[in-house]
Design an enzyme around this catalytic site. Structure first.
Site, PDB file in Angstrom:
ATOM      1  N   HIS A 191       0.862  -1.289  -0.023  1.00  0.00           N
ATOM      2  CA  HIS A 191       0.046  -0.080   0.019  1.00  0.00           C
ATOM      3  C   HIS A 191       0.940   1.090  -0.230  1.00  0.00           C
ATOM      4  CE1 HIS A 191      -3.261  -2.752   1.274  1.00  0.00           C
ATOM      5  NE2 HIS A 191      -2.128  -3.338   2.105  1.00  0.00           N
ATOM      6  N   SER A 233      14.069  22.405 -15.490  1.00  0.00           N
ATOM      7  CA  SER A 233      13.005  23.326 -15.783  1.00  0.00           C
ATOM      8  C   SER A 233      13.387  24.572 -16.415  1.00  0.00           C
ATOM      9  CB  SER A 233      12.159  23.491 -14.346  1.00  0.00           C
ATOM     10  OG  SER A 233      11.340  24.834 -14.529  1.00  0.00           O
ATOM     11  N   GLU A 274       8.751   9.480 -16.738  1.00  0.00           N
ATOM     12  CA  GLU A 274       7.360  10.002 -17.047  1.00  0.00           C
ATOM     13  C   GLU A 274       6.795   9.710 -18.405  1.00  0.00           C
ATOM     14  OE1 GLU A 274       6.738  13.943 -15.052  1.00  0.00           O
ATOM     15  OE2 GLU A 274       8.749  13.917 -14.921  1.00  0.00           O
ATOM     16  N   LYS A 314      15.337  22.494 -10.314  1.00  0.00           N
ATOM     17  CA  LYS A 314      14.710  21.023 -10.761  1.00  0.00           C
ATOM     18  C   LYS A 314      15.608  20.202 -11.632  1.00  0.00           C
ATOM     19  CE  LYS A 314      10.233  21.058 -10.889  1.00  0.00           C
ATOM     20  NZ  LYS A 314       9.576  19.900 -10.095  1.00  0.00           N
TER      21      LYS A 314
END
Ligand code: ARG
Length: 462
Positions: free
Chosen positions: A158, A279, A292, A285
């Site tokens: 979980h 970024s 992704e 970043k």
């Protein structure tokens, strides 16, 4: 537009410009050129063996097909959209090169069984490449796992801390997924490598063909057993797409872990510069874009599978032009699967594991609670009761803001008098991992056995 030379006999006018553009497949099925030529050469040789063509004619056809292949390989072949598809482009050029004998190639054959064999060869070649890449990726997982047999991290259920596991064990879970993907393809290939040539348009043909020998020549193990099924079956593509979907799903799961682990709140991995991006506005970043995007690309492979299921679902026997829609989705999916497997292999090679952070994380979340319960069982306490007592210990530690291992012996004894100082070594997370030597468990011997099993399996495939 002019009528098509290969089927235009009964037509006085060709298809409208827009219709030709709508129905053509040459723009993408030219990717099947070498498979089409392999199939045609096998067909020509079989026709000669069966006495349908003279050996001289067959030799000439084979020679011409080799010339066409050479032109295509060298990029000098002139593709003609008005010839509709790869098959007619190749046949037309063959006839230009060898003259009228080129027109004999299509004897005893229809484009329906021709495209069937051509496409099966194409899917078979693609799946073999998927397997090669899967093996490489599997190898990389095993290599990275063997570097981390002694490092531990919180194993989750979980996504909540559950029990400590070794990093090797965690990585090997993926190696086993990719091994199954490889094996699943091996099984699919048994049904892909079936030659439909000889089924002709749908009903078989009057020529004394020998489909078995064509299958043998192209390296297929079997032939069709029903000509109508042969020309209209596309479940070999569906299976291949399903296999691709499962591969992407497995990749996507690991991508998800990379994305989570790269978040500084986890801080378990450091992406290499080559596999991350910055970024345009936030200078700090370092984004896991590659992972992704791979997670996202799973959608297009699943989409291709759903697309083809939908194409086939309402088709009456036998061939219908709808079936031409079996290619672009697979081609896109295959490209996606292959590039994803190879990019993942590179990303995994360069992935930096922050084993210190992983180890530290093991001290949060009471990963050793099961150890305490098992310890009590060792003292003769029934498991359910042990579970309950440990629950109280967790509540007490939580209240104190400590780990279980930081509770004093008095604390423990206040919960159950059977507890003695022997509990402390049991609560050590490394010890917890070491003790789990059940088959397939996270214990070091079990992990070494997993590595050995995978290595010997990989050697057998190579
Ligand atoms: N390009 C076609 C396809 O991929 C070839 C078969 C055409 N057959 C036909 N009867 N129109 O399906």
């Amino acid at each position: 537009m002019k009528t098509n030379a290969s089927w235009g006999g009964r037509f006085s006018e060709g298809p409208k410009e827009a219709v030709a553009a709508y129905t053509e497949s040459e723009s993408y099925d030219r990717a099947l050129a070498f498979q089409d030529i392999r199939a045609s050469k096998a067909h020509a040789r079989m026709l000669a063996r069966q006495g349908v063509l003279s050996s001289a004619d067959a030799d000439e056809l084979v020679r011409g097909l080799d010339l066409v292949a050479k032109e295509i390989a060298e990029g000098t072949f002139v593709w003609k959209r008005e010839l509709e598809d790869v098959h007619m482009n190749i046949e037309a050029r063959l006839t230009e090169l060898v003259g009228d004998v080129g027109k004999r190639l299509h004897t005893g054959r229809s484009r329906n069984d021709q495209v069937g064999l051509t496409y099966r060869l194409f899917v078979s070649d693609a799946l073999a490449e998927w397997q090669r890449l899967l093996l490489k990726l599997c190898e990389r997982f095993v290599d990275r796992a063997s570097e981390h047999a002694d490092h531990i991290l919180p194993g989750c259920t979980h996504l909540q801390p559950a029990q400590p596991v070794s990093l090797a064990h965690h990585l090997l879970a993926y190696a086993f997924m990719f091994r199954r993907d490889y094996q699943r393809i091996a099984d699919t290939l048994k049904r892909v490598r079936i030659s439909p040539l000889g089924a002709a348009a749908l009903a078989g043909t009057t020529y004394p063909l020998d489909p078995e020998s064509v299958a043998r020549e192209v390296g297929f193990a079997d032939i069709y057993r029903n000509s109508m099924d042969a020309v209209s079956d596309r479940d070999f593509v569906l299976e291949a797409l399903f296999d691709g979907s499962v591969i992407m799903t497995h990749l996507s799961r690991f991508c998800e872990e990379i994305i989570l682990w790269a978040n500084p709140n986890f801080g378990f991995v450091k992406l290499s510069d080559g596999y991350s991006t910055g970024s345009s506005i936030m200078p700090q970043k370092k984004n896991p874009d590659v992972a992704e995007l791979m997670r996202g690309k799973t959608g297009r492979v699943d989409g291709a599978l759903m697309g083809l299921l939908t194409v086939v679902k309402g088709l009456p026997l036998a061939y219908n032009r709808d079936l031409q829609e079996d290619k672009e989705g697979f081609m896109d999916a295959s490209h996606t699967v292959m590039t994803s497997l190879s990019v993942m292999e590179g990303m995994l090679s360069e992935l930096g594991f922050n084993t210190k952070r992983m180890e530290e994380a093991c001290s949060r979340g009471f990963l050793n609670a099961t150890e305490m319960a098992d310890y009590l069982v060792g003292k003769g306490v029934p498991f359910r009761e042990a579970h309950h007592i440990t629950g109280h210990a967790v509540a007490l530690a939580e209240q104190r803001g400590t780990g279980l291992e930081e509770l004093s012996l008095e604390d423990f004894r206040s919960l159950d008098a059977r507890i003695d100082e022997g509990i402390y070594p049991v609560l050590d997370c490394h010890a917890a991992v070491r003790r789990r030597e059940t088959p397939g468990g996270t214990g070091p011997k079990s992990v070494q056995a997993q590595i050995a099993l995978l290595r010997s399996w990989m050697r057998e495939q190579a």
